[in-house]
Design a protein around this motif. Sequence first.
Motif, PDB file in Angstrom:
ATOM      1  N   ALA A   1      17.041   7.627 -36.375  1.00 37.93           N
ATOM      2  CA  ALA A   1      16.283   7.007 -35.292  1.00 37.93           C
ATOM      3  C   ALA A   1      16.598   5.511 -35.199  1.00 37.93           C
ATOM      4  CB  ALA A   1      14.787   7.219 -35.512  1.00 37.93           C
ATOM      5  N   ILE A   2      16.720   4.852 -36.356  1.00 39.90           N
ATOM      6  CA  ILE A   2      17.040   3.420 -36.364  1.00 39.90           C
ATOM      7  C   ILE A   2      18.421   3.182 -35.760  1.00 39.90           C
ATOM      8  CG2 ILE A   2      17.573   1.452 -37.861  1.00 39.90           C
ATOM      9  CD1 ILE A   2      15.408   2.509 -39.782  1.00 39.90           C
ATOM     10  N   LEU A   3      19.400   3.975 -36.185  1.00 39.34           N
ATOM     11  CA  LEU A   3      20.753   3.831 -35.642  1.00 39.34           C
ATOM     12  C   LEU A   3      20.783   4.160 -34.158  1.00 39.34           C
ATOM     13  CD1 LEU A   3      22.859   5.387 -38.561  1.00 39.34           C
ATOM     14  CD2 LEU A   3      22.585   2.968 -37.988  1.00 39.34           C
ATOM     15  N   GLY A   4      19.989   5.152 -33.755  1.00 40.70           N
ATOM     16  CA  GLY A   4      19.911   5.495 -32.340  1.00 40.70           C
ATOM     17  C   GLY A   4      19.353   4.345 -31.509  1.00 40.70           C
ATOM     18  N   MET A   5      18.328   3.664 -32.040  1.00 44.53           N
ATOM     19  CA  MET A   5      17.743   2.535 -31.326  1.00 44.53           C
ATOM     20  C   MET A   5      18.736   1.373 -31.231  1.00 44.53           C
ATOM     21  SD  MET A   5      13.696   2.426 -32.394  1.00 44.53           S
ATOM     22  CE  MET A   5      13.960   2.538 -34.173  1.00 44.53           C
ATOM     23  N   ILE A   6      19.526   1.183 -32.295  1.00 41.57           N
ATOM     24  CA  ILE A   6      20.556   0.139 -32.255  1.00 41.57           C
ATOM     25  C   ILE A   6      21.585   0.466 -31.174  1.00 41.57           C
ATOM     26  CG2 ILE A   6      22.467  -0.903 -33.536  1.00 41.57           C
ATOM     27  CD1 ILE A   6      20.785  -0.596 -36.070  1.00 41.57           C
ATOM     28  N   ALA A   7      21.980   1.753 -31.099  1.00 37.97           N
ATOM     29  CA  ALA A   7      22.951   2.177 -30.088  1.00 37.97           C
ATOM     30  C   ALA A   7      22.403   1.958 -28.679  1.00 37.97           C
ATOM     31  CB  ALA A   7      23.317   3.643 -30.293  1.00 37.97           C
ATOM     32  N   ILE A   8      21.120   2.284 -28.467  1.00 37.70           N
ATOM     33  CA  ILE A   8      20.505   2.104 -27.150  1.00 37.70           C
ATOM     34  C   ILE A   8      20.416   0.617 -26.804  1.00 37.70           C
ATOM     35  CG2 ILE A   8      18.342   2.350 -25.867  1.00 37.70           C
ATOM     36  CD1 ILE A   8      17.934   5.008 -27.410  1.00 37.70           C
ATOM     37  N   ALA A   9      20.079  -0.208 -27.809  1.00 38.76           N
ATOM     38  CA  ALA A   9      20.003  -1.655 -27.568  1.00 38.76           C
ATOM     39  C   ALA A   9      21.371  -2.195 -27.159  1.00 38.76           C
ATOM     40  CB  ALA A   9      19.511  -2.363 -28.838  1.00 38.76           C
ATOM     41  N   TRP A  10      22.440  -1.705 -27.810  1.00 32.11           N
ATOM     42  CA  TRP A  10      23.784  -2.158 -27.443  1.00 32.11           C
ATOM     43  C   TRP A  10      24.157  -1.686 -26.038  1.00 32.11           C
ATOM     44  CZ3 TRP A  10      27.044  -5.693 -27.740  1.00 32.11           C
ATOM     45  CH2 TRP A  10      28.407  -5.511 -27.430  1.00 32.11           C
ATOM     46  N   GLU A  11      23.703  -0.499 -25.669  1.00 34.23           N
ATOM     47  CA  GLU A  11      23.959  -0.006 -24.309  1.00 34.23           C
ATOM     48  C   GLU A  11      23.314  -0.928 -23.282  1.00 34.23           C
ATOM     49  OE1 GLU A  11      22.927   1.732 -20.574  1.00 34.23           O
ATOM     50  OE2 GLU A  11      21.457   1.460 -22.197  1.00 34.23           O
ATOM     51  N   ARG A  12      22.093  -1.399 -23.582  1.00 36.88           N
ATOM     52  CA  ARG A  12      21.405  -2.299 -22.661  1.00 36.88           C
ATOM     53  C   ARG A  12      22.119  -3.648 -22.583  1.00 36.88           C
ATOM     54  NH1 ARG A  12      19.366  -0.976 -18.652  1.00 36.88           N
ATOM     55  NH2 ARG A  12      21.069   0.469 -18.976  1.00 36.88           N
ATOM     56  N   VAL A  13      22.545  -4.156 -23.738  1.00 36.23           N
ATOM     57  CA  VAL A  13      23.282  -5.421 -23.755  1.00 36.23           C
ATOM     58  C   VAL A  13      24.578  -5.280 -22.963  1.00 36.23           C
ATOM     59  CG1 VAL A  13      24.544  -7.048 -25.230  1.00 36.23           C
ATOM     60  CG2 VAL A  13      22.287  -6.232 -25.920  1.00 36.23           C
ATOM     61  N   SER A  14      25.302  -4.161 -23.165  1.00 35.52           N
ATOM     62  CA  SER A  14      26.539  -3.931 -22.431  1.00 35.52           C
ATOM     63  C   SER A  14      26.285  -3.892 -20.933  1.00 35.52           C
ATOM     64  CB  SER A  14      27.183  -2.610 -22.875  1.00 35.52           C
ATOM     65  OG  SER A  14      27.636  -2.690 -24.206  1.00 35.52           O
ATOM     66  N   ALA A  15      25.217  -3.207 -20.533  1.00 36.40           N
ATOM     67  CA  ALA A  15      24.892  -3.104 -19.109  1.00 36.40           C
ATOM     68  C   ALA A  15      24.602  -4.483 -18.521  1.00 36.40           C
ATOM     69  CB  ALA A  15      23.690  -2.181 -18.923  1.00 36.40           C
ATOM     70  N   ILE A  16      23.864  -5.314 -19.268  1.00 36.63           N
ATOM     71  CA  ILE A  16      23.545  -6.668 -18.789  1.00 36.63           C
ATOM     72  C   ILE A  16      24.811  -7.503 -18.666  1.00 36.63           C
ATOM     73  CG2 ILE A  16      22.393  -8.826 -19.408  1.00 36.63           C
ATOM     74  CD1 ILE A  16      20.183  -7.043 -20.687  1.00 36.63           C
ATOM     75  N   LEU A  17      25.687  -7.409 -19.666  1.00 34.70           N
ATOM     76  CA  LEU A  17      26.942  -8.169 -19.621  1.00 34.70           C
ATOM     77  C   LEU A  17      27.803  -7.740 -18.440  1.00 34.70           C
ATOM     78  CD1 LEU A  17      27.900  -8.350 -23.410  1.00 34.70           C
ATOM     79  CD2 LEU A  17      27.207 -10.242 -21.933  1.00 34.70           C
ATOM     80  N   PHE A  18      27.895  -6.442 -18.200  1.00 30.89           N
ATOM     81  CA  PHE A  18      28.666  -5.959 -17.050  1.00 30.89           C
ATOM     82  C   PHE A  18      28.061  -6.486 -15.743  1.00 30.89           C
ATOM     83  CE2 PHE A  18      30.703  -2.950 -19.877  1.00 30.89           C
ATOM     84  CZ  PHE A  18      31.930  -2.729 -19.279  1.00 30.89           C
TER      85      PHE A  18
END
Length: 255
Positions: A120-137
Amino acid sequence: MDLHLDTLDRHFSLPKTGKVEMMRPFSWLRRGAADFMAHPLPSLGYGILTVLTGWLVLLVAASYVYLSTFSVTGYLLLAPLCAAGIYELTSEREEGRETSFAQSIHDLMKNFGQLAFMGAILGMIAIAWERVSAILFALFYGGEAVTMDGFIHALTGEYALFTVAWFIGGLVLACVVFALTAVSIPMLADREVDVITAMMTSVRVVAENLPAMLLWAATIVVLTVIGFATFLVGFAVIFPILGHATWIAYKDLVK
């Protein structure tokens, strides 16, 4: 060079950890390959599952560039957790028990709750990175539809600033996750400990063995690149070998 984190001992009841020479990761890899050859069929079972999962993830996200990059990141983040069954194979062999794919799955149940929490912790990290990637794009592409050709062009073209920001973010994330998971997941598979204790033990191991762990991280990166260069097929062998080697590293570093 090492960074002994004495403050961790004042806040956590951590097991004793050891120090190894810089070149020890090559020994882990060699012994991991030997373990793979000792029980190739169940090991290949995990490797093939990893390949099939990777193909499925990339197929689903193929039409969306930022989701594709997130998928690769998430795939790499969750892969160490998927290797927990491989750790059990090596553990069974060390204890002189019969090794099998089914038995390794069964043995995972002894601390399944904490392993699931780690997932669950790793999944939340992955989701957080997805959000950061989306913002950067969104910031750097100004709302344009991003195609794969456009993303490749960004590596050297007008979006070079985006490329730098994105790769720096990914590098920082990779370093943090590596420090937290270097030995924590095999520790959770081996002992009935909590996630926080396992992660803090992993951080201390990395800090105390910085040259060796940097070499180990670089080795993992090189093998991962080879895996992706073979359209994930190479992971059928690379993944289980790295899994066995990680277990050996854990046994070498955590007393």
